[in-house]
Design a protein around this motif. Structure first.
Motif, short mmCIF file in Angstrom:
data_model
loop_
_atom_site.label_atom_id
_atom_site.label_comp_id
_atom_site.label_asym_id
_atom_site.label_seq_id
_atom_site.Cartn_x
_atom_site.Cartn_y
_atom_site.Cartn_z
N ILE A 197 5.10 24.62 -14.40
CA ILE A 197 5.03 24.20 -12.83
C ILE A 197 6.34 24.48 -12.17
CG2 ILE A 197 4.43 22.28 -11.52
CD1 ILE A 197 1.79 23.43 -12.83
N VAL A 198 7.40 23.95 -12.84
CA VAL A 198 8.72 24.15 -12.10
C VAL A 198 9.41 24.85 -12.97
CG1 VAL A 198 10.49 22.65 -11.30
CG2 VAL A 198 8.20 21.62 -11.17
N PRO A 199 10.06 26.00 -12.57
CA PRO A 199 10.87 26.89 -13.34
C PRO A 199 12.00 26.44 -13.48
CG PRO A 199 10.62 27.82 -11.06
CD PRO A 199 9.59 26.76 -11.06
N GLU A 200 12.92 25.76 -12.75
CA GLU A 200 14.22 25.15 -13.11
C GLU A 200 14.64 24.07 -12.04
OE1 GLU A 200 16.41 28.73 -12.16
OE2 GLU A 200 15.77 28.75 -10.14
N ASP A 201 15.74 23.58 -12.65
CA ASP A 201 16.57 22.60 -11.64
C ASP A 201 15.68 21.13 -11.45
OD1 ASP A 201 18.47 24.24 -11.45
OD2 ASP A 201 17.78 25.17 -9.59
N ALA A 202 14.79 20.98 -12.40
CA ALA A 202 14.08 19.54 -12.28
C ALA A 202 15.03 18.57 -13.10
CB ALA A 202 12.71 19.73 -13.02
N PHE A 203 14.70 17.33 -12.93
CA PHE A 203 15.22 16.04 -13.48
C PHE A 203 14.21 15.67 -14.25
CE2 PHE A 203 16.58 11.61 -13.04
CZ PHE A 203 17.64 11.74 -13.93
N GLY A 204 14.87 15.28 -15.75
CA GLY A 204 13.99 15.06 -16.61
C GLY A 204 13.89 13.63 -17.27
N TYR A 205 14.49 12.66 -16.62
CA TYR A 205 14.56 11.32 -17.33
C TYR A 205 13.80 10.60 -15.93
CZ TYR A 205 17.43 13.91 -20.56
OH TYR A 205 17.85 14.62 -21.30
N GLY A 206 12.74 10.10 -16.32
CA GLY A 206 12.07 9.66 -15.16
C GLY A 206 12.07 10.38 -14.02
N GLY A 207 11.86 11.59 -14.05
CA GLY A 207 11.84 12.67 -12.79
C GLY A 207 10.47 13.34 -12.60
N LEU A 208 9.31 12.91 -13.40
CA LEU A 208 8.05 13.44 -12.91
C LEU A 208 7.03 12.24 -13.38
CD1 LEU A 208 6.44 14.66 -15.75
CD2 LEU A 208 8.74 15.64 -15.97
N THR A 209 5.80 12.51 -12.59
CA THR A 209 4.57 11.81 -12.71
C THR A 209 3.40 12.37 -12.36
OG1 THR A 209 3.72 9.55 -12.66
CG2 THR A 209 4.97 10.39 -10.78
N PHE A 210 2.30 12.21 -12.98
CA PHE A 210 1.24 12.67 -12.30
C PHE A 210 0.89 12.03 -11.18
CE2 PHE A 210 0.80 14.93 -16.22
CZ PHE A 210 0.29 16.30 -16.17
N SER A 211 0.00 12.28 -9.87
CA SER A 211 -0.39 11.51 -9.17
C SER A 211 -1.76 10.92 -9.73
CB SER A 211 -1.07 12.33 -7.99
OG SER A 211 -2.13 13.05 -8.29
N PRO A 212 -2.36 9.87 -9.14
CA PRO A 212 -3.36 9.22 -9.82
C PRO A 212 -4.72 9.91 -9.76
CG PRO A 212 -2.26 7.89 -8.24
CD PRO A 212 -1.66 8.91 -8.03
N SER A 213 -4.93 10.98 -8.91
CA SER A 213 -6.11 11.71 -8.95
C SER A 213 -5.94 12.72 -10.05
CB SER A 213 -6.08 12.64 -7.77
OG SER A 213 -5.13 13.54 -7.46
N SER A 214 -4.72 13.14 -10.69
CA SER A 214 -4.41 13.98 -11.72
C SER A 214 -4.42 15.30 -11.14
CB SER A 214 -5.36 14.05 -12.72
OG SER A 214 -5.30 12.57 -13.45
N GLN A 215 -4.44 15.58 -9.93
CA GLN A 215 -4.41 16.63 -9.26
C GLN A 215 -3.13 17.37 -8.78
OE1 GLN A 215 -7.18 18.72 -9.15
NE2 GLN A 215 -7.82 16.95 -10.42
N ASN A 216 -2.16 16.44 -8.54
CA ASN A 216 -0.74 16.60 -8.40
C ASN A 216 0.34 16.25 -9.24
OD1 ASN A 216 -1.24 17.99 -5.49
ND2 ASN A 216 -2.27 16.07 -5.25
N LEU A 217 1.47 16.86 -9.05
CA LEU A 217 2.59 16.44 -10.19
C LEU A 217 3.65 16.36 -8.93
CD1 LEU A 217 3.45 16.08 -13.00
CD2 LEU A 217 4.69 18.40 -12.86
N PHE A 218 4.40 14.91 -9.04
CA PHE A 218 5.28 14.76 -8.19
C PHE A 218 6.62 14.69 -9.07
CE2 PHE A 218 1.89 12.49 -5.98
CZ PHE A 218 2.50 12.85 -4.56
N TRP A 219 7.54 15.38 -8.87
CA TRP A 219 9.02 15.57 -9.57
C TRP A 219 10.18 15.76 -8.81
CZ3 TRP A 219 11.61 20.20 -8.54
CH2 TRP A 219 10.87 21.32 -7.67
N ILE A 220 11.39 15.46 -9.48
CA ILE A 220 12.52 15.35 -8.77
C ILE A 220 13.35 16.65 -9.11
CG2 ILE A 220 14.69 13.99 -8.63
CD1 ILE A 220 13.05 11.50 -9.43
N TRP A 221 14.07 16.94 -8.17
CA TRP A 221 14.86 18.15 -7.98
C TRP A 221 16.38 17.81 -8.06
CZ3 TRP A 221 18.49 19.69 -4.21
CH2 TRP A 221 18.83 21.06 -4.30
#
Length: 325
Positions: A197-221
């Motif tokens: 979903i994200v090819p690079e430069d994402a933060f991996g420690y507490g840096g991503l979560t699914f939305s309540p609907s499961s349709q979106n992913l929130f992530w930190i760059w």
């Protein structure tokens, strides 16, 4: 009879003993070059400033390093490999011994209503983890086998494994270089297909979560200096571009993203040594901007979660020494 008296037994010269074990390889020497910098009214000499390299975009790799720096690092790597080669057998013994002490299974809590129980197991002989889920009706599904994903990579480390609220998707962040700049992968458990979903430069420690609907992913760059500084939203099952949700310009603040306990919100937590701020995205309105719960204020720290149909905060406001609710 052999001579066992330490006073009369022949002594081995320490230098000779050292040379008999370690290869005769010269260590590369990084040259010092004067570079004077004035800071805070003082002058200092950063003699190794020539080794500093931050690319304008993307991540540092051997391929995009300046040739001089790349050649030096490759020489350092070759030296380390030659010097450590005599320890290969001992390292293998210690590694297998540590595997023998590793836990073979670690249970994670089951999802509330789905019937799935998520389990983390130890891969035999590799030390890598295998993420599995088991249903109450007897079904078993392997989600991620880290040993398989590590094949072909000199380095592999994954983190932030989690399933979506509807149990269809399973996401994780993985680092293939060793610089803590991750890519984010999502497995569709219905089709068995996983994609990046994200090819690079994402933060991996507490840096991503699914939305309540499961349709979106929130992530930190992470920016060029590896500071987590932006929150993005990406659709899980579409190829659309990521949408910027928030950009933080204060370099003193860290950030973390997670769903609240009852899946009522996605919470972006911004925090530093003496301040914090929480921004909420409401379930059912996931495309809306994040709303500030309480504006940041120097000296005030707080954390937010859900409880009994409302929000609850733990804070040091009003002079609470050990926080208050």
């Amino acid at each position: 009879m052999p001579n066992t008296d330490p006073k009369t037994a022949p002594q081995t010269d320490p230098e000779t003993a050292r040379k008999s074990i370690w290869p005769d390889v010269s260590a590369p020497v990084a040259p010092r070059e004067d570079k004077f910098i004035e800071q805070l009214g003082r002058m200092r000499n950063d003699a190794y400033a020539w080794m500093k390299f931050v690319p304008e975009t993307g991540t540092r790799t051997l391929e995009n390093l300046p040739p001089r720096l790349r050649d030096h690092l490759q020489a350092e790597r070759s030296y380390a490999q030659h010097m450590l080669e005599p320890l290969d057998a001992a390292a293998d013994v210690f590694y297998r011994s540590m595997l023998g002490h590793a836990l073979h299974s670690e249970r994670a809590p089951a999802a509330a209503l789905s019937g799935w129980a998520y389990t983390v197991e130890q891969s035999a002989g590799t030390g890598q983890k295998v993420f599995v889920r088991r249903h109450s009706d007897g079904r078993v599904q392997t989600l991620v086998d880290e040993a398989e994903r590590a094949q072909g990579h000199a380095y592999y480390r994954a983190t932030d494994h989690q399933h979506s609220p509807d149990d269809r998707y399973f996401a994780w962040a993985e680092d293939l270089i060793g610089n803590d700049r991750h890519r984010i992968c999502v497995l569709d458990t219905q089709t068995g297909l996983s994609r990046v979903i994200v090819p690079e430069d994402a933060f991996g420690y507490g840096g991503l979560t699914f939305s309540p609907s499961s349709q979106n992913l929130f992530w930190i760059w992470r920016d060029a200096h590896s500071r987590p500084s932006r929150l993005y939203r990406s659709a899980v099952d579409a190829g659309s571009d990521a949408v910027l949700v928030h950009e933080e310009h204060d370099p003193a603040l860290f950030m973390r993203v997670a769903r609240t306990a009852a899946d009522g919100f996605v919470a972006l937590s911004l925090f530093g040594p003496d301040t914090s701020e929480v921004r909420l995205i409401t379930a059912g309105d996931e495309l809306a901007p994040a709303r500030v719960l309480r504006p940041r204020e120097r000296g005030i720290r707080y954390e937010v979660n859900e409880w009994d149909g409302g929000l609850i905060a733990l804070t040091n406001a009003d002079g609470a020494t050990d926080r208050q609710i």
